[in-house]
Design a protein around this motif. Structure first.
Motif, mmCIF file in Angstrom:
data_model
loop_
_atom_site.group_PDB
_atom_site.id
_atom_site.type_symbol
_atom_site.label_atom_id
_atom_site.label_comp_id
_atom_site.label_asym_id
_atom_site.label_seq_id
_atom_site.Cartn_x
_atom_site.Cartn_y
_atom_site.Cartn_z
ATOM 1 N N UNK A 293 0.813 -1.391 -0.014
ATOM 2 C CA UNK A 293 -0.110 0.090 -0.014
ATOM 3 C C UNK A 293 0.882 1.392 -0.021
ATOM 4 N N UNK A 294 1.910 1.261 0.721
ATOM 5 C CA UNK A 294 2.887 2.388 1.086
ATOM 6 C C UNK A 294 3.460 2.628 -0.455
ATOM 7 N N UNK A 295 3.970 1.342 -1.201
ATOM 8 C CA UNK A 295 4.593 1.586 -2.422
ATOM 9 C C UNK A 295 3.495 2.045 -3.500
ATOM 10 N N UNK A 296 2.326 1.618 -3.205
ATOM 11 C CA UNK A 296 1.252 2.108 -4.162
ATOM 12 C C UNK A 296 1.000 3.425 -4.030
ATOM 13 N N UNK A 297 1.017 3.942 -2.721
ATOM 14 C CA UNK A 297 0.834 5.442 -2.587
ATOM 15 C C UNK A 297 1.912 6.465 -3.147
ATOM 16 N N UNK A 298 3.190 5.821 -3.136
ATOM 17 C CA UNK A 298 4.363 6.447 -3.464
ATOM 18 C C UNK A 298 4.326 6.670 -4.884
ATOM 19 N N UNK A 299 3.932 5.529 -5.681
ATOM 20 C CA UNK A 299 3.819 5.380 -6.864
ATOM 21 C C UNK A 299 2.706 6.285 -7.453
ATOM 22 N N UNK A 300 1.751 6.239 -6.962
ATOM 23 C CA UNK A 300 0.535 7.069 -7.364
ATOM 24 C C UNK A 300 0.934 8.604 -6.933
ATOM 25 N N UNK A 301 1.659 8.817 -5.939
ATOM 26 C CA UNK A 301 1.924 10.194 -5.826
ATOM 27 C C UNK A 301 3.035 10.751 -6.886
ATOM 28 N N UNK A 302 3.835 9.832 -7.055
ATOM 29 C CA UNK A 302 4.720 10.128 -8.055
ATOM 30 C C UNK A 302 4.687 10.339 -9.481
ATOM 31 N N UNK A 303 3.704 9.383 -9.807
ATOM 32 C CA UNK A 303 2.974 9.263 -10.987
ATOM 33 C C UNK A 303 2.247 10.643 -11.223
ATOM 34 N N UNK A 304 1.437 11.134 -10.048
ATOM 35 C CA UNK A 304 0.637 12.277 -10.186
ATOM 36 C C UNK A 304 1.557 13.462 -10.309
ATOM 37 N N UNK A 305 2.754 13.409 -9.607
ATOM 38 C CA UNK A 305 3.355 14.638 -9.512
ATOM 39 C C UNK A 305 4.571 14.861 -10.657
ATOM 40 N N UNK A 306 4.792 13.735 -11.380
ATOM 41 C CA UNK A 306 5.772 14.138 -12.521
ATOM 42 C C UNK A 306 5.388 15.112 -13.456
ATOM 43 N N UNK A 307 6.027 15.816 -13.801
ATOM 44 C CA UNK A 307 5.973 17.064 -14.804
ATOM 45 C C UNK A 307 5.720 16.517 -16.190
ATOM 46 N N UNK A 308 6.453 15.310 -16.672
ATOM 47 C CA UNK A 308 6.335 14.995 -17.834
ATOM 48 C C UNK A 308 4.937 13.915 -17.829
ATOM 49 N N UNK A 309 4.349 14.140 -19.064
ATOM 50 C CA UNK A 309 3.105 13.448 -19.320
ATOM 51 C C UNK A 309 3.227 11.883 -19.459
ATOM 52 N N UNK A 310 2.669 10.925 -18.554
ATOM 53 C CA UNK A 310 3.026 9.602 -18.294
ATOM 54 C C UNK A 310 1.477 8.965 -18.843
ATOM 55 N N UNK A 311 1.459 8.123 -19.923
ATOM 56 C CA UNK A 311 0.453 7.527 -20.233
ATOM 57 C C UNK A 311 0.816 5.803 -20.310
ATOM 58 N N UNK A 312 -0.043 5.057 -19.276
ATOM 59 C CA UNK A 312 -0.018 3.441 -19.503
ATOM 60 C C UNK A 312 -0.731 2.831 -20.330
ATOM 61 N N UNK A 313 -0.537 2.192 -21.357
ATOM 62 C CA UNK A 313 -1.449 1.613 -22.271
ATOM 63 C C UNK A 313 -1.165 -0.143 -22.227
ATOM 64 N N UNK A 314 -2.190 -0.655 -22.592
ATOM 65 C CA UNK A 314 -1.972 -2.082 -22.499
ATOM 66 C C UNK A 314 -1.762 -2.789 -23.845
ATOM 67 N N UNK A 315 -1.754 -3.938 -24.004
ATOM 68 C CA UNK A 315 -1.417 -4.813 -25.262
ATOM 69 C C UNK A 315 -1.879 -4.315 -26.495
ATOM 70 N N UNK A 316 -3.358 -3.840 -26.138
ATOM 71 C CA UNK A 316 -4.162 -3.707 -27.372
ATOM 72 C C UNK A 316 -4.126 -1.939 -27.612
#
Length: 643
Positions: A293-316
């Motif tokens: 949970x802690x890593x998930x929160x840190x990842x989510x916070x980092x994911x939200x705070x990064x100034x670069x645009x990040x998009x996760x897409x699946x195999x399709x």
């Protein structure tokens, strides 16, 4: 049937058949009593019946059936049925409750055979059956609580274990996490020690039994005798090479020990061991879940705070999630990108999808340093794109890193413009330097020609006009040179109040001539600033010149010196002129912008450059038909008092 009756009749006859019947009857566990056909006289009995009632065979054969059964029923009316709790008078005169199963012999009835058993024995067997059934239920409940209950069920487990063993006390000596001793858990009598050293448990490394009458060699055996227990059993908990505790059970009545007590305690010890292991596993899982949970929160916070645009897409190539920066770059609300096809989101060159498919198929990072994409509203923007593959088991995903290069492009364009302006400034400085000398020569020549022709000559006024324009050009070229060259400043502590007084003293004749009065207010005149006196005087003179020129019909020039809350000194120069029009106010510091016919448009631009070099600032406020206020802000000399 007739043959069976005949055989039984023979068994009831005198020897040898009677002795044969007696031997067969004595081999039966239940009591056997044979009455005559009407149920009044005793014909025979077996040894088990004699033990139940205390009679001898001879005594029984002299008794009537009514003497044995005070409330004797008609046995002939209940063949094959159970007559429970039928009272029988014993040899001692006591009343014994028996369960009786009558069987009629012969037709007509020649004898009545009664199979008897103590009612207490039947109740004991029923109770034992119930105990066995309850024991199984308790074991099932113990295993259920251990495996399914999220809370620690040890107290309920001890109570259930006590019922399984039909014991009076059940407890566990368990290895303590805080020291080397084994501490007690459960409900053991107060005579039992609360903790045992490891050496005390070494003799109990296998199932053991102590009962009353046996010498108590172990501290637990001594405690059991002191507590009035008649029996004590113990079983180690854990594996043979690493046991972690001891299961202890005590009985106040040794008769209550189950026949399979050893196996039951082994099962309970294994269940308790399973409880400990499951508890440890639950703690580890809880810690892992908390860490996850802690890593998930840190990842989510980092994911939200990064100034670069990040998009996760699946195999399709469908969007799984996007951070706020990506949504802002592409012009989408944060909840509208999910589940969209990336082809509909990254609208740009056709080969963008080829880049993504290559990265996904070859599991290699693909990058586009610069390409033109379109926002949701259709506006194009320069961008960079990097596709990073991620493989999770059988699933393949891409992380798209998107950068909006619009700001970088603007900076590059601005840098190029500045470079062009710098080059233009160098060219202008060279041009001004080269042109200034010929203009001075022209002005000198015009002055010489005018002096020789005299003031009465018809061309005298034209010559003076040309000479005035040459002078204006010389001033303009001088300003250009000053603006283009690097400033050479000599910083020293400077009193603004003293500098303003000297300037106003020199300007006093011109101010009187222009019908301009002065007003000064030095709230903190004693404070000094770190400045170059020559250039600051140039700024103040330029502002006073502009103010006097703005008050063509006279007015008041006000100079006010004070400090601000951020540790700096303010110099305000105000006039009562007509003010500056709002559409001109934002341009007055631009080079070559002027509203005066004879102005060069470089005075305020040079002033701002000088103030910037002093780590200060210049600001303007203007009020239509009321006047204009210029504010100069200076940093104070370190250590000067602000009061």
């Amino acid at each position: 049937m007739a043959a069976a009756v005949s055989s039984l009749t023979k068994l009831l006859k005198p020897n040898p058949y009677r002795e044969l019947f007696g031997a067969l009857a004595d081999s039966v566990e239940d009591g056997v009593l044979v009455l005559d056909g009407v149920g009044s006289s005793v014909l025979a009995s077996n040894h088990a019946f004699l033990l139940l009632t205390g009679y001898t065979r001879k005594e029984l054969e002299q008794l009537k059936a009514a003497d044995l059964f005070p409330d004797m029923p008609r046995f002939a009316d209940s063949p094959g049925s159970l007559l429970s709790k039928l009272a029988v008078r014993t040899h001692a005169g006591d009343s014994l409750l028996l369960d009786v199963w009558p069987t009629l012999i012969g037709n007509p009835t020649a004898a009545i055979l009664l199979r008897v058993r103590a009612s207490a024995e039947r109740e004991r067997i029923l109770k034992q059956a119930r105990v066995e059934e309850d024991r199984l239920d308790h074991l099932i409940e113990i295993s259920t609580q251990i495996t399914e209950s999220p809370a620690d069920p040890k107290w309920a487990v001890f109570e259930l274990a006590r019922q399984v063993l039909s014991a009076d006390f059940v407890g566990v000596y368990r290895a303590s996490p805080h020291n080397s001793d084994y501490t007690v858990e459960g409900a053991l009598p107060r005579d039992f020690p609360q903790a045992l050293p490891p050496v005390a448990l070494d003799p109990l490394d296998r199932p053991s039994l102590w009962s009353i009458g046996t010498r108590p060699d172990h501290p637990l055996h001594k405690a059991a005798r002191a507590a009035g227990l008649r029996a004590l059993r113990s079983t180690p908990i854990g594996s043979p090479t690493a046991w972690i505790g001891l299961l202890v059970a005590g009985w106040l009545d040794a008769a209550d020990l189950p026949g399979e007590v050893i196996g039951l305690m082994e099962v309970l010890a294994n269940l308790y061991h399973a409880r400990i292991l499951l508890g440890m596993h639950r703690e580890v899982l809880a810690d892992l879940q908390a860490e996850l949970d802690r890593v998930g929160i840190e990842f989510s916070s980092s994911f939200q705070a990064i100034q670069e645009g990040l998009i996760s897409v699946d195999g399709n190539l469908k969007v799984l999630r996007a951070n706020p920066a990506a949504c802002q770059i592409l012009g989408y609300p944060e909840d509208q990108l999910k589940d969209q096809s990336i082809q509909d989101v990254l609208v740009g060159p056709a080969d963008v999808m080829t880049t993504l498919l290559d990265a996904l198929g070859h599991q290699l990072t693909a990058e586009r340093a610069q390409l033109m994409l379109h926002r949701r509203d259709g506006r194009p923007f320069p961008a960079s794109l990097r596709a990073v593959p991620q493989e999770e088991g059988q699933l393949s995903r891409l992380i798209l890193v998107l950068n909006d290069l619009s700001e970088r492009k603007a900076i590059e364009d601005h840098t190029e413009t500045l470079a062009q302006r710098a080059l233009l400034g160098e060219v202008a400085a060279i041009f001004a330097h080269e042109v200034r000398n010929p203009i001075n020569n022209i002005s000198t020549g015009l002055q010489l020609v005018a002096s020789r022709l005299g003031q009465d000559h018809p061309q005298h006024d034209a010559l003076e006009t040309i000479r005035s324009e040459c002078k204006r050009l010389d001033q303009l070229l001088g300003d250009v040179l000053f603006f283009a060259r690097p400033l050479e400043l000599k910083f020293a502590p400077l009193s603004l109040a003293e500098l303003v007084d000297r300037i106003l003293a020199r300007w006093e004749p011109r101010l009187k001539l222009a019908n301009v009065g002065t007003h000064t207010n030095y709230a903190n005149g004693g404070n000094r600033v770190l400045a170059d006196e020559r250039t600051i005087e140039q700024v103040i003179v330029n502002l006073i010149t502009n103010s006097v020129q703005a008050m063509a019909n006279g007015g008041t020039l006000s100079v006010h010196i004070t400090t601000n809350g951020s540790g700096g000194q303010l110099l305000k120069i105000a006039d009562t002129g007509p003010g500056i029009r709002p559409e001109q106010l934002d341009r007055i510091f631009d080079p070559f912008f002027t509203t005066k016919k004879s102005g060069t448009g470089l005075g305020l631009a040079i002033s701002r450059r000088i103030m910037t070099a002093h780590q200060g600032s210049i600001a303007v406020e203007s009020f239509q038909d009321a006047g204009t206020v210029f504010t100069l802000q200076f940093p104070l000399v370190p250590g000067d008092n602000l009061e």
